[in-house]
Design a protein around this motif. Structure first.
Motif, PDB file in Angstrom:
ATOM      1  N   ASP A 155       0.794  -1.225   0.000  1.00  0.00           N
ATOM      2  CA  ASP A 155       0.000   0.000   0.000  1.00  0.00           C
ATOM      3  C   ASP A 155       0.829   1.279   0.000  1.00  0.00           C
ATOM      4  N   PRO A 194       2.392   4.380  -1.910  1.00  0.00           N
ATOM      5  CA  PRO A 194       2.361   5.107  -3.179  1.00  0.00           C
ATOM      6  C   PRO A 194       3.788   5.406  -3.647  1.00  0.00           C
ATOM      7  N   TYR A 223       7.819  -4.006  -7.010  1.00  0.00           N
ATOM      8  CA  TYR A 223       6.596  -3.755  -6.246  1.00  0.00           C
ATOM      9  C   TYR A 223       5.588  -4.840  -6.584  1.00  0.00           C
ATOM     10  N   ARG A 234      -0.014  -0.396 -10.118  1.00  0.00           N
ATOM     11  CA  ARG A 234      -1.066   0.540  -9.694  1.00  0.00           C
ATOM     12  C   ARG A 234      -0.605   1.373  -8.496  1.00  0.00           C
ATOM     13  N   GLN A 235       0.499   0.967  -7.847  1.00  0.00           N
ATOM     14  CA  GLN A 235       1.057   1.730  -6.729  1.00  0.00           C
ATOM     15  C   GLN A 235       1.691   3.039  -7.194  1.00  0.00           C
ATOM     16  N   THR A 242       1.843   6.521  -8.251  1.00  0.00           N
ATOM     17  CA  THR A 242       0.925   7.661  -8.192  1.00  0.00           C
ATOM     18  C   THR A 242       1.501   8.898  -8.868  1.00  0.00           C
ATOM     19  N   ARG A 284       9.329   6.605  -2.554  1.00  0.00           N
ATOM     20  CA  ARG A 284       7.992   6.702  -1.971  1.00  0.00           C
ATOM     21  C   ARG A 284       7.430   8.086  -2.262  1.00  0.00           C
TER      22      ARG A 284
END
Length: 153
Positions: A52, A54, A122, A126-127, A129, A149
């Motif tokens: 979870d 981003p 990862y 979709r992580q 952003t 991050r």
């Protein structure tokens, strides 16, 4: 946490998948380049970003200057006064790099589910952003990737 790595060689864009009677598959050139990206990324980073988190990804694709160009034009290219407006497109470069950092999965017919063959940087792209793709000229063709991050700035 920050990960940086370089994929040597000219940038490759993601090709459209091929559809046949037996199924859908990636062209061999795209498939090989994704494997090269995955291998390079894993060797530069011995971990995996959490599920979870981003991520902020920056991709810089360096293209070789054509040998037929004049010294004046080559100098302009190295000074970023002339930029590469050629294939592959920036979005196709991003697709192949992001897909290459995903885990390599294959459908297991006996288990009737996807099985991970090789881990990725990862769990899923979709992580991501925040994404930046830059195309430049350089003496040595390569793709530089930086992942960190995303702090939401």
């Amino acid at each position: 946490m920050r990960v940086e790595f370089t994929i040597e060689g000219p940038p490759v864009g993601k090709a459209r998948p091929r559809v046949t009677r037996t199924g859908t598959f990636n062209p061999p050139k795209s498939d090989q380049y994704e494997k090269l990206v995955r291998y390079t990324a894993i060797n530069s980073f011995n971990g995996c970003f959490e599920l979870d988190v981003p991520l902020d990804v920056k991709i810089v694709a360096y293209f070789e200057i054509p040998k037929s160009w004049s010294k004046k034009r080559k100098t302009r290219c190295l000074a970023n006064q002339e930029l590469p407006i050629k294939t592959p497109d920036a979005d196709n470069i991003a697709k192949i790099i992001l897909d290459g950092m995903n885990p390599d999965k294959k459908r297991n017919k006996q288990l009737k589910k996807m099985v991970e063959l090789m881990r990725g940087i990862y769990r899923d792209d979709r992580q991501v952003t925040k994404l930046a793709v830059v195309k430049r000229y350089a003496e040595r063709p390569r793709v530089e990737v930086r992942i960190k991050r995303d702090m939401g700035d």
